[in-house]
Design a protein around this motif. Structure first.
Motif: not given
Length: 575
Positions: A24-29, A31-32
């Protein structure tokens, strides 16, 4: 295989069960961050997780259009989950990918037209979450989902029609009545019939979930999207406005037939339409080959980001920055691209730079002087700046170049310049121009909030009604447009307002009755057609009914219910 996924992917668990790694790419983005930066994600991934494929999954809610997608060296794929609502930007955004998947068969031609290979990959149900709990079927008819008449008017009309004759239980329609997928599976397992509505001809996830739970599915007839998945009459029952109530009554009173069809539907899902089977299908398509790395189309990407930003579907500031980047890239590749300048002009207006917008429009018109839409956008901009003479000249040029519009229509709009530029009559006339040019509406496209960006007839009609809510030509034109696009329940709102203003107008009654019959309101529709005949005795009622969705049995049931006293004394219309 390692898959790097942006967005919620309902096949992730099944792919991992088949031995693949889903990241899941969002886990490495951050938060802001407004968006996932794939270059940053790749830097953080350990060597063992380097992706073999990047998959972007379109989902409801805030759109995720990851950064640096065009710079990736690995294959890029796009999965369009709701093309029935979002095809207008899906087909543009698909230009950033090498391969496209779509849940709806009817959308495949649009993606192919953009030069991208596409595969049909319908929804599927997770049988570990939704299954037949073997519970007593105590609910006659069940539905789980939104039923707000402001957001889902057709769905509301369908449920109200069913409630008029049968016990119907609805969940998920209000706060405090929400259920998760596990509970939904239990509800469907207690239902004899689950009813399903299609927003725009799609086969949605509810189809597969209801069948997996062993209920008889009563679903709207959606034509080609259902072919190849299920056989109506064998695995499920389809309905339309002409036979919804008759079919519900029949299968609630014929238990053996209902059970046999429900069992066959469940068997079909267990054999072909669960997530594990769909994940294997996804892998088979990837293994077929026949697709290669594609160069991104920066014009299409810029237009996608501009539209989503302006319509409130993407954060404005990063959206405009990315829009400008892609449009400038497009102009580097094709310096004579008028469409890129036109989009830059709209982006400049969003950034509160009217001077930059006007310069960009002038560049677009220097390259494409016959673009009627560019002339009209320029005219709206000058009108907002108070340059009425210049605005009138630009609008006249736009009308002149609207070659598909009838001369009489163009002349009527031109006669309102310059003094009538802010009237409902003028905006209704422009709506007619855009309709004649084939720019009517896009399903799921939020209307533009103000006229400098109008792109479709429906937006001009809505703005006319904002200026004058009781302007009959706009009410009629908008109602007819919505009816032609298969949105009779939405059309009824405008015809109803017209009929409330002028209750003795037979045309208003006739048009309202017609769309009510198409929109699952048979009693109200028949009543208004009868009133139209009373107001205009020369009208042939049976001719008006011919071709409309009203079963003979329904007609025989409803006619005796509508009394002469009700017709003669009725001045207000039902909601």
């Amino acid at each position: 295989m390692n898959l790097l996924v942006v967005g919620g992917f309902f096949l992730a668990e099944a792919l991992e069960m088949l031995g693949h790694r889903v990241i899941n790419a969002a886990e490495f983005a951050s938060p802001a961050a407004d968006e996932v930066d794939l270059a940053v994600v790749l830097e953080q991934l350990p060597a063992a997780d380097r992706p073999d494929l990047v998959l972007v999954v379109e989902n409801l809610g805030p759109r995720r259009l990851p950064l640096n997608l065009e710079n990736l060296k690995v294959p890029r794929t796009f999965y369009a989950l709701d093309p029935h609502l979002n095809l207008h930007w899906h087909q543009k955004y698909a230009s950033a990918f090498d391969l496209v998947f779509t849940t709806q068969q009817s959308s495949m031609s649009a993606f192919k037209a953009k030069g991208r290979p596409v595969h049909w990959l319908p929804w599927a149900v997770n049988l570990g979450v939704v299954f037949d709990h073997a519970l007593p079927r105590t609910h006659e008819i069940a539905f789980v989902g939104r039923a707000d008449p402001r957001l889902r008017r057709k769905r509301h009309c369908i449920l109200e029609a069913l409630k008029s004759r049968f016990p119907v239980r609805v969940w998920g329609d209000r706060a405090g009545n929400q259920v998760d997928q596990q509970e939904m599976g239990r509800i469907y397992s207690q239902a004899r019939v689950v009813v399903n509505e299609s927003i725009q001809g799609e086969v949605n996830l509810r189809v597969f979930e209801a069948l997996a739970a062993g209920a008889l599915l009563l679903t709207e007839d959606v034509g080609p999207n259902l072919l190849g998945l299920f056989t109506p009459g064998r695995h499920l029952i389809t309905y339309g406005p002409q036979d919804l109530l008759e079919k519900a009554a029949y299968y609630l009173s014929h238990e053996e037939e209902r059970l046999a069809i429900a069992a066959k539907g469940r068997e079909r899902v267990l054999a072909r339409h669960h997530t594990l089977a769909r994940a294997r299908q996804f892998l088979e398509y990837l293994g077929e080959g026949g697709w290669s790395r594609q160069a991104p189309d920066h014009l299409q990407l810029g237009q996608t980001l501009l539209h989503l930003s302006f319509r409130g579907l993407y954060p404005v500031q990063p959206g405009l920055e990315r829009t400008g980047f892609h449009l400038r890239k497009a102009l580097e590749e094709h310096p004579g691209c008028a469409a890129a300048y036109l989009a830059l002009g709209q982006a400049a207006l969003m950034a509160h730079d009217p001077g930059g917008a006007l310069a960009a429009y002038d560049q677009a018109l220097a390259l494409a002087p016959g673009d009627f839409h560019a002339h009209l956008l320029r005219g709206h901009l000058l009108r907002h700046q108070g340059c009425l003479r210049g605005a009138a000249a630009a609008l006249r040029q736009g009308l002149k170049h609207a070659a598909q519009a009838p001369y009489q229509l163009r002349r009527a709009a031109r006669a309102l310049l310059p003094g009538g530029m802010d009237t409902a009559a003028f905006f209704t006339g422009l709506g007619g121009i855009y309709e004649a040019q084939g720019l009517t509406l896009e399903p799921g496209y939020p209307p533009a909030p103000e006229p400098r960006f109008f792109a479709y007839a429906v937006e001009y009609y809505l703005h006319a009604l904002k200026l004058d809510p009781l302007y009959v030509p706009a009410l009629k034109a908008l109602g007819l447009l919505l009816e032609r696009h298969g949105l009779p329940c939405e059309a009824a709102l405008h015809f109803e307002r017209w009929a409330q203003m002028v209750p003795e107008n037979p045309e208003a009654r006739r048009l309202l009755g017609r769309v009510q019959l198409q929109g699952y309101q048979p009693r109200e529709g028949l009543k208004n057609l009868l009133m139209a005949q009373i107001l205009e005795p020369r009208m042939d009622l049976m001719e008006s009914l011919r071709g409309l969705p009203l079963a003979p049995g329904t007609l025989q049931t409803l006619l005796p219910q509508i009394t002469p006293e009700e017709l003669w004394t009725s001045q207000a219309l039902p909601c």
